[in-house]
Design a protein around this motif. Structure first.
Motif, PDB file in Angstrom:
ATOM      1  N   TRP A  74     -17.941 -28.705  10.118  1.00 17.46           N
ATOM      2  CA  TRP A  74     -19.330 -28.373  10.187  1.00 17.46           C
ATOM      3  C   TRP A  74     -19.911 -27.973   8.801  1.00 17.46           C
ATOM      4  O   TRP A  74     -19.365 -26.912   8.176  1.00 17.46           O
ATOM      5  CB  TRP A  74     -19.652 -27.260  11.107  1.00 17.46           C
ATOM      6  CG  TRP A  74     -21.296 -27.030  11.101  1.00 17.46           C
ATOM      7  CD1 TRP A  74     -21.769 -25.712  10.171  1.00 17.46           C
ATOM      8  CD2 TRP A  74     -22.262 -27.723  11.542  1.00 17.46           C
ATOM      9  NE1 TRP A  74     -23.240 -26.005  10.473  1.00 17.46           N
ATOM     10  CE2 TRP A  74     -23.429 -27.187  11.111  1.00 17.46           C
ATOM     11  CE3 TRP A  74     -22.424 -28.895  12.313  1.00 17.46           C
ATOM     12  CZ2 TRP A  74     -24.544 -27.712  11.534  1.00 17.46           C
ATOM     13  CZ3 TRP A  74     -23.521 -29.363  12.667  1.00 17.46           C
ATOM     14  CH2 TRP A  74     -24.749 -28.755  12.340  1.00 17.46           C
TER      15      TRP A  74
ATOM     16  N   GLY B 259     -22.257 -26.334   6.543  1.00 24.11           N
ATOM     17  CA  GLY B 259     -23.684 -25.427   6.582  1.00 24.11           C
ATOM     18  C   GLY B 259     -24.823 -26.094   5.579  1.00 24.11           C
ATOM     19  O   GLY B 259     -25.854 -25.869   5.838  1.00 24.11           O
TER      20      GLY B 259
ATOM     21  N   GLN C  77     -26.146 -29.275   7.380  1.00 27.98           N
ATOM     22  CA  GLN C  77     -26.171 -29.058   8.786  1.00 27.98           C
ATOM     23  C   GLN C  77     -25.821 -30.146   9.578  1.00 27.98           C
ATOM     24  O   GLN C  77     -26.622 -30.547  10.359  1.00 27.98           O
ATOM     25  CB  GLN C  77     -27.810 -28.811   8.973  1.00 27.98           C
ATOM     26  CG  GLN C  77     -28.283 -27.404   8.386  1.00 27.98           C
ATOM     27  CD  GLN C  77     -27.896 -26.080   9.173  1.00 27.98           C
ATOM     28  OE1 GLN C  77     -28.358 -25.868  10.097  1.00 27.98           O
ATOM     29  NE2 GLN C  77     -27.051 -25.486   8.536  1.00 27.98           N
ATOM     30  N   ARG C  78     -24.735 -30.693   9.287  1.00 30.63           N
ATOM     31  CA  ARG C  78     -23.978 -31.830   9.872  1.00 30.63           C
ATOM     32  C   ARG C  78     -22.835 -31.715  10.214  1.00 30.63           C
ATOM     33  O   ARG C  78     -21.983 -31.161   9.285  1.00 30.63           O
ATOM     34  CB  ARG C  78     -24.492 -33.222   9.102  1.00 30.63           C
ATOM     35  CG  ARG C  78     -25.963 -33.360   8.837  1.00 30.63           C
ATOM     36  CD  ARG C  78     -26.788 -33.927  10.008  1.00 30.63           C
ATOM     37  NE  ARG C  78     -28.080 -34.450   9.635  1.00 30.63           N
ATOM     38  CZ  ARG C  78     -28.338 -35.582   9.123  1.00 30.63           C
ATOM     39  NH1 ARG C  78     -27.633 -36.782   8.815  1.00 30.63           N
ATOM     40  NH2 ARG C  78     -29.674 -35.875   8.832  1.00 30.63           N
TER      41      ARG C  78
ATOM     42  N   LEU D 230     -24.259 -26.537  17.262  1.00 28.26           N
ATOM     43  CA  LEU D 230     -25.047 -26.441  16.006  1.00 28.26           C
ATOM     44  C   LEU D 230     -26.081 -27.493  15.619  1.00 28.26           C
ATOM     45  O   LEU D 230     -27.149 -27.001  15.123  1.00 28.26           O
ATOM     46  CB  LEU D 230     -24.074 -26.271  14.933  1.00 28.26           C
ATOM     47  CG  LEU D 230     -23.067 -24.998  14.815  1.00 28.26           C
ATOM     48  CD1 LEU D 230     -21.658 -25.316  14.211  1.00 28.26           C
ATOM     49  CD2 LEU D 230     -24.005 -23.837  14.755  1.00 28.26           C
ATOM     50  N   LEU D 231     -25.801 -28.631  16.015  1.00 22.37           N
ATOM     51  CA  LEU D 231     -26.740 -29.746  15.817  1.00 22.37           C
ATOM     52  C   LEU D 231     -28.030 -29.545  16.547  1.00 22.37           C
ATOM     53  O   LEU D 231     -29.241 -29.633  16.065  1.00 22.37           O
ATOM     54  CB  LEU D 231     -26.268 -31.078  16.073  1.00 22.37           C
ATOM     55  CG  LEU D 231     -25.607 -31.958  15.036  1.00 22.37           C
ATOM     56  CD1 LEU D 231     -24.816 -33.034  15.586  1.00 22.37           C
ATOM     57  CD2 LEU D 231     -26.201 -32.089  13.846  1.00 22.37           C
TER      58      LEU D 231
ATOM     59  N   GLN E  67     -29.364 -26.420  17.495  1.00 25.99           N
ATOM     60  CA  GLN E  67     -29.862 -25.234  16.915  1.00 25.99           C
ATOM     61  C   GLN E  67     -30.452 -25.733  15.682  1.00 25.99           C
ATOM     62  O   GLN E  67     -31.606 -25.334  15.345  1.00 25.99           O
ATOM     63  CB  GLN E  67     -28.881 -24.294  16.717  1.00 25.99           C
ATOM     64  CG  GLN E  67     -28.387 -23.749  18.154  1.00 25.99           C
ATOM     65  CD  GLN E  67     -27.260 -22.707  17.788  1.00 25.99           C
ATOM     66  OE1 GLN E  67     -26.835 -22.566  16.707  1.00 25.99           O
ATOM     67  NE2 GLN E  67     -26.854 -22.109  18.779  1.00 25.99           N
ATOM     68  N   ALA E  68     -30.179 -26.634  15.057  1.00 23.69           N
ATOM     69  CA  ALA E  68     -30.901 -27.154  13.759  1.00 23.69           C
ATOM     70  C   ALA E  68     -31.915 -28.068  14.067  1.00 23.69           C
ATOM     71  O   ALA E  68     -32.481 -28.637  13.142  1.00 23.69           O
ATOM     72  CB  ALA E  68     -29.685 -27.765  12.653  1.00 23.69           C
TER      73      ALA E  68
ATOM     74  N   GLN F 247     -31.836 -31.289  14.976  1.00 20.75           N
ATOM     75  CA  GLN F 247     -31.664 -32.608  14.417  1.00 20.75           C
ATOM     76  C   GLN F 247     -31.336 -33.553  15.569  1.00 20.75           C
ATOM     77  O   GLN F 247     -31.266 -34.671  15.339  1.00 20.75           O
ATOM     78  CB  GLN F 247     -30.871 -32.736  13.542  1.00 20.75           C
ATOM     79  CG  GLN F 247     -31.210 -31.605  11.963  1.00 20.75           C
ATOM     80  CD  GLN F 247     -30.115 -31.845  11.137  1.00 20.75           C
ATOM     81  OE1 GLN F 247     -29.767 -32.930  10.757  1.00 20.75           O
ATOM     82  NE2 GLN F 247     -29.706 -30.575  10.590  1.00 20.75           N
TER      83      GLN F 247
END
Length: 207
Positions: free
Chosen positions: A6, A8, A11-12, A47-48, A50-51, A53
């Protein structure tokens, strides 16, 4: 379970010099060398999400209307995890496992979609945000199986078995939990966390 990286900064997720496109759900060559922390597929997917995206691709939860308490508990927890990972719940929209999954998804911030066999949308359980009345009876199972990238059977009988078989025919990932029908090439998973890792790995498909 295979891990990916990941980034940061981006963000991908990244893998072997490629970056994951969360709209096309495909890996593309990165512009340069990128570093990241090792995470599981499920963690990368969350995480994706939360971003903000990630495209909300549909995952189906299937199972009986006359469900046992532990099956209802699993379906509700699984529905909630789909929402937390930015995935769209698609189900039959009625009671039992379907209602429990919709409850969990809605309470975790999701927008459950119900593909109903009935003629009118009012037949949906109260947690379905988008009821779609097909009026085609059990044939609606094929719509669910075709539309979803993965199907998770939580318990079930003949109706659930038909959806599982259709999912396999359409090349979907099909998982079985809590006494779901035993089908060749369908993994039996023991926990919601394990199911989410397998679903996430299928969606991200690192190579």
């Amino acid at each position: 379970m295979q891990q990916i990286l990941w980034s940061g900064a981006l963000q991908r997720p990244i893998w072997n010099g490629c970056v994951f496109d969360p709209v096309r759900f495909a890996w593309t060559k990165a512009d340069g060398g990128h570093r990241g922390e090792a995470v599981s597929p499920a963690r990368a997917l969350r995480l994706l999400s939360q971003a903000a995206q990630l495209r909300r691709v549909p995952v189906g939860i299937i199972g009986p209307r006359e469900a046992k308490p532990h099956q209802l508990e699993t379906a509700e927890a699984l529905g909630a995890e789909l929402a937390r990972h930015g995935l769209q719940l698609l189900c039959g929209g009625r009671n039992g496992v379907m209602e429990a999954a919709c409850r969990g998804h809605a309470e975790a911030g999701g927008i459950p979609i119900g593909i109903l066999p009935d003629d009118e949308w009012q037949a949906a359980n109260p947690f379905v945000a988008i009821p779609i009345a097909t009026g085609i009876g059990p044939a609606r199972n094929a719509i669910i199986a075709r539309a979803c990238v993965a199907l998770v059977a939580v318990g079930g009988g003949v109706g659930t078995l038909s959806e599982m078989a259709l999912g396999l025919q359409f090349g979907r990932l099909v998982l079985a939990m809590n006494d779901a029908p035993a089908v060749d090439d369908v993994p039996i998973v023991q926990s919601v966390a394990e199911a989410m890792e397998l679903i996430s790995a299928r969606i991200l498909q690192p190579t």
